[in-house]
Design a protein around this motif. Structure first.
Motif, mmCIF file in Angstrom:
data_model
loop_
_atom_site.group_PDB
_atom_site.id
_atom_site.type_symbol
_atom_site.label_atom_id
_atom_site.label_comp_id
_atom_site.label_asym_id
_atom_site.label_seq_id
_atom_site.Cartn_x
_atom_site.Cartn_y
_atom_site.Cartn_z
ATOM 1 N N CYS A 65 0.870 -1.174 0.000
ATOM 2 C CA CYS A 65 0.000 0.000 0.000
ATOM 3 C C CYS A 65 0.913 1.231 0.000
ATOM 4 C CB CYS A 65 -0.968 0.011 1.173
ATOM 5 S SG CYS A 65 -0.238 0.385 2.765
ATOM 6 N N PRO A 66 0.426 2.357 -0.498
ATOM 7 C CA PRO A 66 1.277 3.547 -0.570
ATOM 8 C C PRO A 66 1.854 3.992 0.774
ATOM 9 C CG PRO A 66 -0.626 3.834 -1.984
ATOM 10 C CD PRO A 66 -0.853 2.566 -1.197
ATOM 11 N N ALA A 67 1.068 3.956 1.844
ATOM 12 C CA ALA A 67 1.550 4.460 3.132
ATOM 13 C C ALA A 67 2.778 3.696 3.617
ATOM 14 C CB ALA A 67 0.436 4.401 4.182
ATOM 15 N N VAL A 68 2.790 2.383 3.485
ATOM 16 C CA VAL A 68 3.947 1.620 3.957
ATOM 17 C C VAL A 68 5.153 1.860 3.052
ATOM 18 C CG1 VAL A 68 3.534 -0.617 2.809
ATOM 19 C CG2 VAL A 68 4.646 -0.568 5.008
ATOM 20 N N ARG A 69 4.934 2.024 1.757
ATOM 21 C CA ARG A 69 6.061 2.317 0.863
ATOM 22 C C ARG A 69 6.690 3.670 1.205
ATOM 23 N NH1 ARG A 69 2.608 -0.228 -2.946
ATOM 24 N NH2 ARG A 69 1.772 1.755 -3.713
ATOM 25 N N ILE A 70 5.860 4.663 1.478
ATOM 26 C CA ILE A 70 6.370 5.987 1.830
ATOM 27 C C ILE A 70 7.114 5.936 3.163
ATOM 28 C CG2 ILE A 70 5.660 8.320 2.515
ATOM 29 C CD1 ILE A 70 3.414 8.010 0.349
ATOM 30 N N PHE A 71 6.528 5.280 4.167
ATOM 31 C CA PHE A 71 7.212 5.167 5.462
ATOM 32 C C PHE A 71 8.557 4.465 5.303
ATOM 33 C CE2 PHE A 71 8.542 2.827 9.153
ATOM 34 C CZ PHE A 71 8.613 3.836 10.098
ATOM 35 N N ASP A 72 8.577 3.335 4.596
ATOM 36 C CA ASP A 72 9.829 2.591 4.416
ATOM 37 C C ASP A 72 10.908 3.446 3.752
ATOM 38 O OD1 ASP A 72 8.743 0.336 5.588
ATOM 39 O OD2 ASP A 72 8.524 -0.781 3.706
ATOM 40 N N TRP A 73 10.521 4.217 2.740
ATOM 41 C CA TRP A 73 11.491 5.052 2.031
ATOM 42 C C TRP A 73 12.034 6.146 2.953
ATOM 43 C CZ3 TRP A 73 14.591 4.758 -1.833
ATOM 44 C CH2 TRP A 73 15.191 5.900 -2.341
ATOM 45 N N LEU A 74 11.149 6.806 3.701
ATOM 46 C CA LEU A 74 11.598 7.852 4.613
ATOM 47 C C LEU A 74 12.502 7.284 5.701
ATOM 48 C CD1 LEU A 74 8.341 9.971 4.973
ATOM 49 C CD2 LEU A 74 10.414 10.566 3.687
ATOM 50 N N PHE A 75 12.154 6.109 6.222
ATOM 51 C CA PHE A 75 12.994 5.471 7.243
ATOM 52 C C PHE A 75 14.366 5.145 6.666
ATOM 53 C CE2 PHE A 75 14.766 1.871 9.501
ATOM 54 C CZ PHE A 75 14.674 2.293 10.816
ATOM 55 N N PHE A 76 14.388 4.542 5.483
ATOM 56 C CA PHE A 76 15.645 4.177 4.837
ATOM 57 C C PHE A 76 16.521 5.409 4.616
ATOM 58 C CE2 PHE A 76 17.918 3.673 0.740
ATOM 59 C CZ PHE A 76 18.820 2.689 1.120
ATOM 60 N N LYS A 77 15.955 6.434 3.993
ATOM 61 C CA LYS A 77 16.735 7.631 3.683
ATOM 62 C C LYS A 77 17.097 8.434 4.943
ATOM 63 C CE LYS A 77 17.690 8.754 -0.004
ATOM 64 N NZ LYS A 77 18.904 8.511 -0.763
ATOM 65 N N GLY A 78 16.289 8.325 5.982
ATOM 66 C CA GLY A 78 16.567 9.056 7.212
ATOM 67 C C GLY A 78 17.590 8.405 8.108
ATOM 68 N N THR A 79 17.971 7.152 7.795
ATOM 69 C CA THR A 79 18.901 6.435 8.662
ATOM 70 C C THR A 79 20.163 5.945 7.949
ATOM 71 O OG1 THR A 79 17.758 4.323 8.293
ATOM 72 C CG2 THR A 79 17.049 5.643 10.189
ATOM 73 N N VAL A 80 20.203 6.019 6.621
ATOM 74 C CA VAL A 80 21.382 5.573 5.882
ATOM 75 C C VAL A 80 22.369 6.732 5.792
ATOM 76 C CG1 VAL A 80 22.191 4.831 3.595
ATOM 77 C CG2 VAL A 80 20.180 3.810 4.588
ATOM 78 N N LEU A 96 8.371 10.656 -3.616
ATOM 79 C CA LEU A 96 7.183 10.435 -2.790
ATOM 80 C C LEU A 96 5.921 10.358 -3.649
ATOM 81 C CD1 LEU A 96 7.974 12.715 0.263
ATOM 82 C CD2 LEU A 96 8.114 10.218 0.136
ATOM 83 N N MET A 97 5.852 11.171 -4.684
ATOM 84 C CA MET A 97 4.704 11.106 -5.592
ATOM 85 C C MET A 97 4.644 9.732 -6.269
ATOM 86 S SD MET A 97 2.945 13.763 -5.184
ATOM 87 C CE MET A 97 1.790 13.419 -6.508
ATOM 88 N N GLU A 98 5.782 9.240 -6.679
ATOM 89 C CA GLU A 98 5.839 7.906 -7.306
ATOM 90 C C GLU A 98 5.392 6.821 -6.319
ATOM 91 O OE1 GLU A 98 9.390 4.886 -8.481
ATOM 92 O OE2 GLU A 98 9.635 6.951 -9.164
ATOM 93 N N LEU A 99 5.890 6.880 -5.096
ATOM 94 C CA LEU A 99 5.560 5.868 -4.091
ATOM 95 C C LEU A 99 4.101 5.941 -3.656
ATOM 96 C CD1 LEU A 99 8.774 6.136 -1.905
ATOM 97 C CD2 LEU A 99 8.143 4.221 -3.406
ATOM 98 N N SER A 100 3.475 7.096 -3.817
ATOM 99 C CA SER A 100 2.086 7.261 -3.383
ATOM 100 C C SER A 100 1.069 6.685 -4.366
ATOM 101 C CB SER A 100 1.776 8.742 -3.148
ATOM 102 O OG SER A 100 1.663 9.432 -4.382
#
Length: 137
Positions: A65-80, A96-100
């Protein structure tokens, strides 16, 4: 037994946060984060959606679902590389538009798609994004 859902709100904050506070944030620690707490109280928020365990996946950006894809991407980019809130620039906005966008394999969540997602991102360009479970009370 009912499935427990997580919710995703985007918080657009004024500026970067100290790396130590970002580390505490991303690792869900209880240590004080005064700069971040103040920024979150002033932030703009947008509800993005919710998801349950069945929507998650092992692969980055492949949640169902879009919400989990967006969260995963933000988590990944915020911690790498380093702990941070992400600058909302054109590259992040486009990602984010693509992931939504809904995908054929997405599972229903019961959510209505968020309205104003694009407008929220464009209005907050130049600010920093963090995922939140809910706006502060």
């Amino acid at each position: 037994m009912t499935e427990e859902y997580k919710t995703l709100w985007l918080a657009a904050i004024d500026g970067p946060i100290p790396e130590e506070e970002a580390r505490i944030y991303w690792n869900v620690k209880e240590d004080p984060t005064p700069v971040l707490d103040a920024a979150l109280r002033r932030a703009d928020y947008l509800y993005v959606g919710s998801w349950g365990d069945r929507h998650e996946s092992e692969g980055l950006q492949s949640g169902r679902c879009p919400a989990v894809r967006i969260f995963d991407w933000l988590f990944f980019k915020g911690t790498v590389d380093r702990y941070q809130a992400l600058l909302l620039d054109e590259e992040l906005l486009s990602r984010l538009m693509e992931l939504s966008q809904p995908r054929p394999g997405d599972l229903p969540t019961g959510d209505v798609p968020p309205t104003g997602f694009d407008a929220f991102l464009r209005h907050n360009a130049g600010r920093y994004l963090l995922p939140e479970e809910a706006p502060p009370a």
